[in-house]
Design a protein around this motif. Structure first.
Motif, PDB file in Angstrom:
ATOM      1  N   LEU A 214       0.830  -1.204   0.000  1.00 23.07           N
ATOM      2  CA  LEU A 214       0.000   0.000   0.000  1.00 23.07           C
ATOM      3  C   LEU A 214       0.866   1.256   0.000  1.00 23.07           C
ATOM      4  N   ASP A 215       2.009   1.202   0.662  1.00 30.00           N
ATOM      5  CA  ASP A 215       2.893   2.359   0.632  1.00 30.00           C
ATOM      6  C   ASP A 215       3.436   2.586  -0.779  1.00 30.00           C
ATOM      7  N   GLY A 216       3.698   1.506  -1.496  1.00 28.50           N
ATOM      8  CA  GLY A 216       4.098   1.654  -2.891  1.00 28.50           C
ATOM      9  C   GLY A 216       3.014   2.297  -3.725  1.00 28.50           C
ATOM     10  N   LEU A 217       1.749   1.907  -3.470  1.00 27.87           N
ATOM     11  CA  LEU A 217       0.626   2.531  -4.168  1.00 27.87           C
ATOM     12  C   LEU A 217       0.538   4.013  -3.821  1.00 27.87           C
ATOM     13  N   ARG A 218       0.723   4.336  -2.542  1.00 29.08           N
ATOM     14  CA  ARG A 218       0.685   5.741  -2.134  1.00 29.08           C
ATOM     15  C   ARG A 218       1.731   6.559  -2.885  1.00 29.08           C
ATOM     16  N   GLN A 219       2.916   6.037  -3.014  1.00 24.93           N
ATOM     17  CA  GLN A 219       3.970   6.754  -3.726  1.00 24.93           C
ATOM     18  C   GLN A 219       3.628   6.934  -5.199  1.00 24.93           C
ATOM     19  N   ARG A 220       3.009   5.921  -5.792  1.00 22.82           N
ATOM     20  CA  ARG A 220       2.630   6.040  -7.203  1.00 22.82           C
ATOM     21  C   ARG A 220       1.532   7.088  -7.381  1.00 22.82           C
ATOM     22  N   LEU A 221       0.572   7.132  -6.450  1.00 22.23           N
ATOM     23  CA  LEU A 221      -0.489   8.138  -6.537  1.00 22.23           C
ATOM     24  C   LEU A 221       0.087   9.543  -6.442  1.00 22.23           C
ATOM     25  N   ASN A 222       1.044   9.730  -5.560  1.00 24.79           N
ATOM     26  CA  ASN A 222       1.653  11.055  -5.395  1.00 24.79           C
ATOM     27  C   ASN A 222       2.520  11.450  -6.579  1.00 24.79           C
ATOM     28  N   ALA A 223       2.954  10.465  -7.366  1.00 28.18           N
ATOM     29  CA  ALA A 223       3.787  10.759  -8.530  1.00 28.18           C
ATOM     30  C   ALA A 223       2.965  11.096  -9.765  1.00 28.18           C
ATOM     31  N   GLU A 224       1.666  10.821  -9.720  1.00 26.74           N
ATOM     32  CA  GLU A 224       0.806  11.105 -10.872  1.00 26.74           C
ATOM     33  C   GLU A 224       0.531  12.602 -10.969  1.00 26.74           C
ATOM     34  N   PRO A 225       0.148  13.092 -12.156  1.00 28.53           N
ATOM     35  CA  PRO A 225      -0.209  14.516 -12.277  1.00 28.53           C
ATOM     36  C   PRO A 225      -1.341  14.878 -11.327  1.00 28.53           C
ATOM     37  N   ALA A 226      -1.209  16.008 -10.664  1.00 32.30           N
ATOM     38  CA  ALA A 226      -2.207  16.438  -9.677  1.00 32.30           C
ATOM     39  C   ALA A 226      -3.433  17.012 -10.370  1.00 32.30           C
ATOM     40  N   HIS A 227      -4.597  16.757  -9.782  1.00 31.65           N
ATOM     41  CA  HIS A 227      -5.831  17.411 -10.225  1.00 31.65           C
ATOM     42  C   HIS A 227      -5.740  18.895  -9.901  1.00 31.65           C
ATOM     43  N   ALA A 228      -6.367  19.737 -10.714  1.00 33.65           N
ATOM     44  CA  ALA A 228      -6.230  21.186 -10.566  1.00 33.65           C
ATOM     45  C   ALA A 228      -6.669  21.696  -9.199  1.00 33.65           C
ATOM     46  N   THR A 229      -7.718  21.118  -8.625  1.00 36.83           N
ATOM     47  CA  THR A 229      -8.216  21.591  -7.324  1.00 36.83           C
ATOM     48  C   THR A 229      -8.182  20.529  -6.234  1.00 36.83           C
ATOM     49  N   LEU A 230      -8.009  19.264  -6.593  1.00 32.44           N
ATOM     50  CA  LEU A 230      -8.097  18.190  -5.610  1.00 32.44           C
ATOM     51  C   LEU A 230      -6.743  17.568  -5.272  1.00 32.44           C
ATOM     52  N   GLY A 231      -5.713  17.927  -6.024  1.00 30.78           N
ATOM     53  CA  GLY A 231      -4.418  17.340  -5.751  1.00 30.78           C
ATOM     54  C   GLY A 231      -4.359  15.888  -6.179  1.00 30.78           C
ATOM     55  N   HIS A 232      -3.873  15.026  -5.273  1.00 30.43           N
ATOM     56  CA  HIS A 232      -3.676  13.620  -5.586  1.00 30.43           C
ATOM     57  C   HIS A 232      -4.702  12.743  -4.869  1.00 30.43           C
ATOM     58  N   GLY A 233      -4.880  11.552  -5.386  1.00 28.21           N
ATOM     59  CA  GLY A 233      -5.618  10.543  -4.655  1.00 28.21           C
ATOM     60  C   GLY A 233      -4.814  10.084  -3.447  1.00 28.21           C
ATOM     61  N   ALA A 234      -5.436   9.299  -2.585  1.00 26.77           N
ATOM     62  CA  ALA A 234      -4.765   8.879  -1.359  1.00 26.77           C
ATOM     63  C   ALA A 234      -5.191   7.475  -0.978  1.00 26.77           C
ATOM     64  N   VAL A 235      -4.327   6.811  -0.220  1.00 28.76           N
ATOM     65  CA  VAL A 235      -4.650   5.507   0.346  1.00 28.76           C
ATOM     66  C   VAL A 235      -4.031   5.434   1.731  1.00 28.76           C
ATOM     67  N   ARG A 236      -4.728   4.816   2.656  1.00 28.46           N
ATOM     68  CA  ARG A 236      -4.204   4.669   4.009  1.00 28.46           C
ATOM     69  C   ARG A 236      -4.898   3.504   4.690  1.00 28.46           C
ATOM     70  N   VAL A 237      -4.290   3.017   5.761  1.00 25.23           N
ATOM     71  CA  VAL A 237      -4.899   2.006   6.609  1.00 25.23           C
ATOM     72  C   VAL A 237      -5.394   2.699   7.876  1.00 25.23           C
ATOM     73  N   SER A 238      -6.669   2.585   8.155  1.00 25.52           N
ATOM     74  CA  SER A 238      -7.253   3.280   9.291  1.00 25.52           C
ATOM     75  C   SER A 238      -7.395   2.410  10.532  1.00 25.52           C
ATOM     76  N   LYS A 239      -7.286   1.079  10.356  1.00 21.22           N
ATOM     77  CA  LYS A 239      -7.512   0.193  11.501  1.00 21.22           C
ATOM     78  C   LYS A 239      -6.858  -1.158  11.229  1.00 21.22           C
TER      79      LYS A 239
END
Length: 388
Positions: A214-239
């Motif tokens: 999942l951390d690898g996915l997070r890094q890939r999401l942050n490397a993608e082009p950002a949306h003009a107003t929303l930035g990047h997608g995100a992933v996390r483990v909450s529990k």
């Protein structure tokens, strides 16, 4: 029932609505819910000539629909806001005071979003009194703060040419927000005595592999082009829940995964990506056994600037505020995602204030009055006057 305030002042109506406890019972078991506030709003609409229907597929969770029909020669417009609020356990003062102090109305739901309810009621009444060509459809819904059962129920029976979703936005047009999905990742291992871990399969150890993926996915999401107003997608483990005791290899570990998505990233695609991610982990570690279950999935929302409802709202915002209309994106989700998914062009707009879900909440009174004026003009422009 408390005497209804004059329809001409949305701030007076807001104060009355804040004094009604409408905490969502799915968030706080045993809370009041929407029954009283739905009755109040329904009575208000009936008194002003709206045809009112109460939708209550789940008993005790009503949504109010008020319709004022036009001549049939104009476009129909849905106005949507939610009746429920979050809880008040940590609220710093009286959460239901509705006090007007220094130009602010205080109390739970003041800005999120009883300010929107008040402005809708006033604007719909004023605009429809002019005689409209199109229908005005007021939808005041249950459960936005948890599961959106109210808007889902509305959309099973109603449609419109466009919609305004009223959520706090500081009188800026919210033209995009993220979607979200929650997943449960269950990892199955094999219990063994802690002195002989080689005889077992450690589900908690495998959780570490999942976290790394999942951390690898997070890094890939942050490397993608950002949306003009929303930035990047995100992933996390909450529990994370796993293990039985200190001396036993864990036979089970469950992770709750949250994914926040951009427009064009529907929940089905996100689920497929996660499934492929964990399947790849299993290829590298054959004992990695997983079950992925989607708990909920809501698509992102994005409005197009050429939509007539966006143009009408923009023009009336600029007219009332005497300045260019501002636009914004939000990281959180609203019922606009459901409405757009149903094929109804929509935009999110609302009053100014602070303290959403916090221990002190307030709405700016001047912005509430401006919101009602902007909505009235938008309804009139979009639906058209009967004489036109």
């Amino acid at each position: 029932m408390t005497r209804l305030p004059p329809e001409s002042d949305p701030v007076a109506i807001l104060q009355q609505l804040v004094r009604i406890d409408s905490v969502n019972p799915d968030l706080v078991p045993g809370a009041a819910g929407e029954v009283e506030i739905a009755a109040w709003c329904g009575e208000w609409l009936v008194a002003r000539g709206f045809e009112v229907t109460v939708l209550e597929h789940i008993p005790g969770r009503p949504s109010v629909v008020g319709v004022k029909q036009g001549t049939g020669t104009g476009r129909s417009l849905m106005l949507n806001a939610h009746l429920d609020t979050v809880g008040v356990a940590t609220y710093a003062a009286n959460p239901f005071s509705g006090e007007l102090r220094d130009g602010r109305v205080y109390g739970r739901g003041a800005v999120d979003t009883k300010s929107g309810l008040a402005a809708i009621l006033v604007a719909a009444a004023r605009a429809s009194a002019l005689g409209l060509a199109g229908d005005v459809i007021v939808t005041l819904v249950a459960d936005e703060e948890f599961g959106s059962i109210g808007t889902e129920e509305v959309l099973r029976t109603l449609s419109a040419d466009a919609a305004l979703v009223i959520e706090p936005s500081s009188l800026e047009l919210t033209t995009a927000h993220r979607g979200f999905a929650w997943f449960e990742l269950e990892l199955t291992g094999l219990a063994a005595h802690g002195s002989q871990p080689e005889l077992g399969v450690d589900a908690i150890w495998h959780a570490g592999l999942a976290l790394a993926a999942l951390d690898g996915l997070r890094q890939r999401l942050n490397a993608e082009p950002a949306h003009a107003t929303l930035g990047h997608g995100a992933v996390r483990v909450s529990k994370i829940v796993g293990g039985d005791d200190a001396a036993t290899v864990a036979a089970r570990c469950v992770l709750t995964v949250e994914r926040r998505m951009l427009p064009g990233q529907p929940p089905d695609r996100v689920e497929a990506e996660l499934r492929a991610l964990f399947t790849a982990v299993a290829v590298g570690e054959p004992q990695f056994q997983f079950t992925l279950t989607r708990l909920v999935g809501r698509a992102a929302f994005e409005a197009e600037p050429h939509w007539p409802i966006v143009r009408a709202l923009t023009a009336n915002t600029e007219r009332v505020l005497a300045r260019p209309a501002a636009t914004r994106g939000e990281p959180f989700w609203t019922d606009a995602g459901l409405i757009l998914q149903a094929g109804i062009a929509c935009v999110v707009f609302g009053a100014d204030g602070e303290g959403l879900h916090a221990d002190t909440e307030w709405a700016d009174a001047q912005s509430v009055r401006a919101l009602a004026d902007i909505l009235e003009g938008t309804i009139t422009d979009f639906c058209g006057l009967a004489a036109d």
